[in-house]
Write a protein that holds these residues in place. Sequence first.
Motif, PDB file in Angstrom:
ATOM      1  N   LEU A  77       0.835  -1.203   0.000  1.00  0.00           N
ATOM      2  CA  LEU A  77       0.000   0.000   0.000  1.00  0.00           C
ATOM      3  C   LEU A  77       0.869   1.252   0.000  1.00  0.00           C
ATOM      4  O   LEU A  77       0.594   2.205  -0.757  1.00  0.00           O
ATOM      5  CB  LEU A  77      -0.906  -0.009   1.230  1.00  0.00           C
ATOM      6  N   ARG A  78       1.930   1.267   0.809  1.00  0.00           N
ATOM      7  CA  ARG A  78       2.847   2.408   0.811  1.00  0.00           C
ATOM      8  C   ARG A  78       3.539   2.543  -0.542  1.00  0.00           C
ATOM      9  O   ARG A  78       3.717   3.661  -1.052  1.00  0.00           O
ATOM     10  CB  ARG A  78       3.881   2.250   1.928  1.00  0.00           C
ATOM     11  N   PHE A  79       3.918   1.409  -1.104  1.00  0.00           N
ATOM     12  CA  PHE A  79       4.550   1.398  -2.432  1.00  0.00           C
ATOM     13  C   PHE A  79       3.646   2.077  -3.452  1.00  0.00           C
ATOM     14  O   PHE A  79       4.090   2.928  -4.246  1.00  0.00           O
ATOM     15  CB  PHE A  79       4.825  -0.058  -2.833  1.00  0.00           C
ATOM     16  N   PHE A  80       2.360   1.745  -3.430  1.00  0.00           N
ATOM     17  CA  PHE A  80       1.422   2.312  -4.388  1.00  0.00           C
ATOM     18  C   PHE A  80       1.253   3.814  -4.203  1.00  0.00           C
ATOM     19  O   PHE A  80       1.352   4.589  -5.162  1.00  0.00           O
ATOM     20  CB  PHE A  80       0.068   1.616  -4.271  1.00  0.00           C
ATOM     21  N   TRP A  81       1.013   4.258  -2.977  1.00  0.00           N
ATOM     22  CA  TRP A  81       0.733   5.669  -2.760  1.00  0.00           C
ATOM     23  C   TRP A  81       1.965   6.540  -2.985  1.00  0.00           C
ATOM     24  O   TRP A  81       1.866   7.660  -3.498  1.00  0.00           O
ATOM     25  CB  TRP A  81       0.166   5.891  -1.363  1.00  0.00           C
ATOM     26  N   ILE A  82       3.126   6.030  -2.591  1.00  0.00           N
ATOM     27  CA  ILE A  82       4.355   6.800  -2.823  1.00  0.00           C
ATOM     28  C   ILE A  82       4.597   6.968  -4.319  1.00  0.00           C
ATOM     29  O   ILE A  82       4.903   8.068  -4.803  1.00  0.00           O
ATOM     30  CB  ILE A  82       5.564   6.114  -2.146  1.00  0.00           C
ATOM     31  N   LEU A  83       4.439   5.888  -5.071  1.00  0.00           N
ATOM     32  CA  LEU A  83       4.663   5.963  -6.512  1.00  0.00           C
ATOM     33  C   LEU A  83       3.605   6.817  -7.206  1.00  0.00           C
ATOM     34  O   LEU A  83       3.915   7.592  -8.114  1.00  0.00           O
ATOM     35  CB  LEU A  83       4.679   4.565  -7.132  1.00  0.00           C
ATOM     36  N   THR A  84       2.348   6.666  -6.804  1.00  0.00           N
ATOM     37  CA  THR A  84       1.289   7.481  -7.395  1.00  0.00           C
ATOM     38  C   THR A  84       1.569   8.958  -7.187  1.00  0.00           C
ATOM     39  O   THR A  84       1.442   9.770  -8.119  1.00  0.00           O
ATOM     40  CB  THR A  84      -0.074   7.115  -6.776  1.00  0.00           C
ATOM     41  N   SER A  85       1.951   9.333  -5.977  1.00  0.00           N
ATOM     42  CA  SER A  85       2.272  10.729  -5.685  1.00  0.00           C
ATOM     43  C   SER A  85       3.486  11.197  -6.482  1.00  0.00           C
ATOM     44  O   SER A  85       3.507  12.322  -7.009  1.00  0.00           O
ATOM     45  CB  SER A  85       2.530  10.909  -4.178  1.00  0.00           C
ATOM     46  N   ALA A  86       4.500  10.327  -6.566  1.00  0.00           N
ATOM     47  CA  ALA A  86       5.716  10.688  -7.294  1.00  0.00           C
ATOM     48  C   ALA A  86       5.419  10.891  -8.784  1.00  0.00           C
ATOM     49  O   ALA A  86       5.930  11.840  -9.403  1.00  0.00           O
ATOM     50  CB  ALA A  86       6.780   9.609  -7.110  1.00  0.00           C
ATOM     51  N   ILE A  87       4.599  10.018  -9.359  1.00  0.00           N
ATOM     52  CA  ILE A  87       4.245  10.146 -10.777  1.00  0.00           C
ATOM     53  C   ILE A  87       3.460  11.439 -11.006  1.00  0.00           C
ATOM     54  O   ILE A  87       3.685  12.161 -11.984  1.00  0.00           O
ATOM     55  CB  ILE A  87       3.418   8.933 -11.248  1.00  0.00           C
ATOM     56  N   PHE A  88       2.530  11.739 -10.106  1.00  0.00           N
ATOM     57  CA  PHE A  88       1.752  12.972 -10.236  1.00  0.00           C
ATOM     58  C   PHE A  88       2.657  14.196 -10.247  1.00  0.00           C
ATOM     59  O   PHE A  88       2.519  15.090 -11.094  1.00  0.00           O
ATOM     60  CB  PHE A  88       0.740  13.085  -9.097  1.00  0.00           C
ATOM     61  N   VAL A  89       3.607  14.253  -9.325  1.00  0.00           N
ATOM     62  CA  VAL A  89       4.528  15.395  -9.263  1.00  0.00           C
ATOM     63  C   VAL A  89       5.435  15.412 -10.490  1.00  0.00           C
ATOM     64  O   VAL A  89       5.640  16.460 -11.120  1.00  0.00           O
ATOM     65  CB  VAL A  89       5.374  15.336  -7.970  1.00  0.00           C
ATOM     66  N   TYR A  90       5.959  14.256 -10.853  1.00  0.00           N
ATOM     67  CA  TYR A  90       6.891  14.180 -11.987  1.00  0.00           C
ATOM     68  C   TYR A  90       6.242  14.605 -13.301  1.00  0.00           C
ATOM     69  O   TYR A  90       6.878  15.260 -14.141  1.00  0.00           O
ATOM     70  CB  TYR A  90       7.434  12.754 -12.109  1.00  0.00           C
ATOM     71  N   GLU A  91       4.976  14.246 -13.507  1.00  0.00           N
ATOM     72  CA  GLU A  91       4.317  14.503 -14.787  1.00  0.00           C
ATOM     73  C   GLU A  91       4.228  15.985 -15.129  1.00  0.00           C
ATOM     74  O   GLU A  91       4.072  16.340 -16.306  1.00  0.00           O
ATOM     75  CB  GLU A  91       2.915  13.892 -14.798  1.00  0.00           C
ATOM     76  N   TRP A  92       4.335  16.860 -14.161  1.00  0.00           N
ATOM     77  CA  TRP A  92       4.331  18.291 -14.457  1.00  0.00           C
ATOM     78  C   TRP A  92       5.549  18.685 -15.289  1.00  0.00           C
ATOM     79  O   TRP A  92       5.513  19.697 -16.004  1.00  0.00           O
ATOM     80  CB  TRP A  92       4.301  19.109 -13.166  1.00  0.00           C
ATOM     81  N   PHE A  93       6.604  17.894 -15.222  1.00  0.00           N
ATOM     82  CA  PHE A  93       7.821  18.233 -15.974  1.00  0.00           C
ATOM     83  C   PHE A  93       7.701  17.850 -17.454  1.00  0.00           C
ATOM     84  O   PHE A  93       7.791  18.735 -18.319  1.00  0.00           O
ATOM     85  CB  PHE A  93       9.041  17.591 -15.309  1.00  0.00           C
ATOM     86  N   PRO A  94       7.502  16.572 -17.825  1.00  0.00           N
ATOM     87  CA  PRO A  94       7.416  16.273 -19.268  1.00  0.00           C
ATOM     88  C   PRO A  94       6.187  16.852 -19.954  1.00  0.00           C
ATOM     89  O   PRO A  94       6.198  17.061 -21.163  1.00  0.00           O
ATOM     90  CB  PRO A  94       7.398  14.734 -19.298  1.00  0.00           C
TER      91      PRO A  94
END
Length: 601
Positions: A77-94
């Motif tokens: 569950l932590r793996f999922f939420w951490i990655l989901t949040s990271a992808i959301f933040v990262y996507e603002w760049f590309p």
Amino acid sequence: MVFASDDLFYNMTINGGNAIFTVLASQLVGYGFAGMFRSFLVYPTIMLYPINLIYVNLFDVLHRGQGKSNVMRGKRLRFFWILTSAIFVYEWFPEYIAPLLGAFNIVCLADRNSAWVSYIFGGAEADEGMGLLGFGVDWANITSAPFYLPLSTQISNYIGWTLCYLILPLVYYGNVWKSQNFPFISQNFSMIFAKGSTVPYRFFENGSLYDQNLILNPDLSLNKTAYEIYGQPYQSGSNIIYYLGMNIAIGATFVHIALWHGQELWSAFKDYFTGKEIEDAHYKKMLIYKEVPFWWYAAVFLAAFAAAMACIYTSKSSLPWWGLIVGLLLAAIMLPFVGAMGAITGFSPYMTPLFQMIGAGLTPGSSQANMYFELYSSQSLTQAQAMLSDLKLGQYTKLPPRVCFIVQIVGTIIGGVFNYVITQDVVNNERTILLSNEGSRTWSGQQVQSYNALAIMWGALGSEIFGPGGTYFIIPLGCVIGLGVPIIPWLLYKRFRWAWCKELNFAVIAYYIGDLAGGTNGYIDTWIVVGLFSHFYIRRYRAGWFRKYNYLLGAAVDGGSQIFVFIYAFAVGGAGGNTVAFPTWALNPAGNADYCAVTSS
């Protein structure tokens, strides 16, 4: 798609209530079909529906109860939420701040002035190029597909893309179909408009612009006198390969399923009518619930059919009542083959060209009738597949069938309303971009342009352009070619027992030989690397990690990127009527984001 096309290209606005009922009718008819075919497209074990593995893993992590596995559940569950949040933040760049990250290509950086470099290696913008050797990491484009698609399907996918990299430049270089008169990649529309006009143009044979309304009557049927004067519209060579590949894939789908899985489908069909017990562990556990009666699905089908019959007249579709019936019958006949292909391999052919082709033969000379014929045939087939996939997901997660049925119906009704409202909002706010040839990094009119082009070409000009002796007769022949190509690996397997023959799916290969003829393609090679790393390396050498985290990683990729797309589109992307461009800098250059030359269209 019909209403967006009418609004953009013909300045026709359908009554909102009528449009919503049309959308609901086309979807709910498909749900009726799903209920009729669920016994052998859902219940058997072979009907895997690979995309559901993503959702099953996600639901398992979110909802598993307490017990010995709770520690592992917490980690996942932590793996999922951490990655989901990271992808959301990262996507603002590309997607916004640094678009070069989504389509990095060393060849474009080395040569910024060559049109051919842009055609072959460019891929940051819609319809820019094929994106060869591009390694952009934009998860909104990559999606979860390389994490869940079976390796055999992916291999056929790779072969198709490789052929596409070879075929499109050769067609253009060889000037096949006078390709050099038109943009390298185009769905037959240009950014240029007549003074004071908002009507898009197609191409004349010499590459100059062609107003589609020159040859159409007020009811959108073909004006043969005007057609004799102005001649036919032409298409780019890349678009011809795109349509040809789709038609070959359609024909190949039927033969591939019949040869490799026909016996399994027939056995499941017979078992249903003979009452033989279904040997599937998930199905047996579902027997504790009350099943949805057949008449529930029949009632949904009849209600949707009645609404569809009313809507084709109130919307002035030009489609006769018998055309609606024929379209729905064809969809029902094709569902076992197309549904089985999607359930087993994760790949579903794009059926719109076939139905537009058939519609052209049934109601020749009317683009409007052709669009509505496609809507009620192709879209009902698509919705049936979606419902079957959801029923399988319910079986995997042990959701009571009646609950699943009710939630789907309610969700469809709510979704139909919101879908129409959002579509109208985007069309109104992004009209200029949707009509342009290249589009933008956020919005592209590729799909609606291609859809309208097919409707005109098939509906109004089918016999003139696609008939024997027509310029593009090769396109309908694609369906016939597709019937033959899957036989080759099947015969080789029967003769030599080569295992690799079973991994080749010519429906997938054919579909992807034209897949790069539109949209943004700068992420394709990254997609391939991710897929091979996931299903070849991780699955083989890190099986435990693959089982626990691979599909969950795919869910996080989709979750984070989709949350981003929603917020970005309405905040600064223009869906809310306000576009806020990020300042240009090294990773967000003016022109193409990958630094390839901006080619004229």
